[in-house]
Scaffold this motif. Structure first.
Motif, PDB file in Angstrom:
ATOM      1  N   VAL A  44       0.838  -1.201   0.000  1.00  0.00           N
ATOM      2  CA  VAL A  44       0.000   0.000   0.000  1.00  0.00           C
ATOM      3  C   VAL A  44       0.870   1.246   0.000  1.00  0.00           C
ATOM      4  O   VAL A  44       0.609   2.200  -0.745  1.00  0.00           O
ATOM      5  N   THR A  45       1.914   1.247   0.813  1.00  0.00           N
ATOM      6  CA  THR A  45       2.816   2.400   0.869  1.00  0.00           C
ATOM      7  C   THR A  45       3.506   2.616  -0.476  1.00  0.00           C
ATOM      8  O   THR A  45       3.626   3.754  -0.948  1.00  0.00           O
ATOM      9  N   LEU A  47       2.431   1.653  -3.493  1.00  0.00           N
ATOM     10  CA  LEU A  47       1.450   2.149  -4.469  1.00  0.00           C
ATOM     11  C   LEU A  47       1.115   3.612  -4.221  1.00  0.00           C
ATOM     12  O   LEU A  47       0.967   4.385  -5.159  1.00  0.00           O
ATOM     13  N   TRP A  48       0.984   3.979  -2.972  1.00  0.00           N
ATOM     14  CA  TRP A  48       0.657   5.369  -2.639  1.00  0.00           C
ATOM     15  C   TRP A  48       1.790   6.301  -3.060  1.00  0.00           C
ATOM     16  O   TRP A  48       1.543   7.404  -3.563  1.00  0.00           O
ATOM     17  N   ALA A  49       3.029   5.854  -2.878  1.00  0.00           N
ATOM     18  CA  ALA A  49       4.175   6.688  -3.254  1.00  0.00           C
ATOM     19  C   ALA A  49       4.255   6.865  -4.769  1.00  0.00           C
ATOM     20  O   ALA A  49       4.590   7.945  -5.259  1.00  0.00           O
ATOM     21  N   GLY A  52       0.089   8.174  -5.868  1.00  0.00           N
ATOM     22  CA  GLY A  52      -0.727   8.912  -4.896  1.00  0.00           C
ATOM     23  C   GLY A  52      -1.511  10.054  -5.496  1.00  0.00           C
ATOM     24  O   GLY A  52      -2.706  10.208  -5.223  1.00  0.00           O
ATOM     25  N   GLU A  53      -0.860  10.857  -6.328  1.00  0.00           N
ATOM     26  CA  GLU A  53      -1.546  12.005  -6.921  1.00  0.00           C
ATOM     27  C   GLU A  53      -2.670  11.567  -7.847  1.00  0.00           C
ATOM     28  O   GLU A  53      -3.766  12.133  -7.827  1.00  0.00           O
ATOM     29  N   ARG A  54      -2.411  10.542  -8.638  1.00  0.00           N
ATOM     30  CA  ARG A  54      -3.433  10.036  -9.576  1.00  0.00           C
ATOM     31  C   ARG A  54      -4.612   9.427  -8.810  1.00  0.00           C
ATOM     32  O   ARG A  54      -5.764   9.634  -9.173  1.00  0.00           O
ATOM     33  N   LEU A  55      -4.315   8.676  -7.749  1.00  0.00           N
ATOM     34  CA  LEU A  55      -5.382   8.084  -6.938  1.00  0.00           C
ATOM     35  C   LEU A  55      -6.228   9.167  -6.273  1.00  0.00           C
ATOM     36  O   LEU A  55      -7.456   9.058  -6.217  1.00  0.00           O
ATOM     37  N   THR A  56      -5.576  10.211  -5.801  1.00  0.00           N
ATOM     38  CA  THR A  56      -6.299  11.309  -5.167  1.00  0.00           C
ATOM     39  C   THR A  56      -7.200  12.012  -6.173  1.00  0.00           C
ATOM     40  O   THR A  56      -8.364  12.311  -5.876  1.00  0.00           O
TER      41      THR A  56
END
Length: 70
Positions: A44-45, A47-49, A52-56
């Motif tokens: 998860v960390t 993928l978020w790194a 993160g911007e695209r997911l947000t």
């Protein structure tokens, strides 16, 4: 011959009893679950790194679509 059969039966009964006792043990595999939890957190960390911007932005767009926003 009968004496050997009795000994074999006693040994088999003891082995069976120990195997059943292990099956009834409900302590669980704590190190395995800890490893799975840590690996999931790492994924998860990671993928978020990376995204993160695209997911947000995808999340905000989905909320806007549901709310009827711009």
């Amino acid at each position: 011959m009968s004496d050997q059969l009795i000994r074999a039966h006693v040994r088999l009964r003891d082995v069976t009893r120990r195997a059943l006792a292990r099956l009834d043990d409900e302590t669980g595999d704590v190190p395995g679950w800890v490893l799975i939890t840590l690996m999931t957190a790492a994924l998860v960390t990671g993928l978020w790194a990376v995204a993160g911007e695209r997911l947000t932005s995808m999340f905000e767009q989905a909320l806007d679509d549901v709310a009827g926003g711009p």
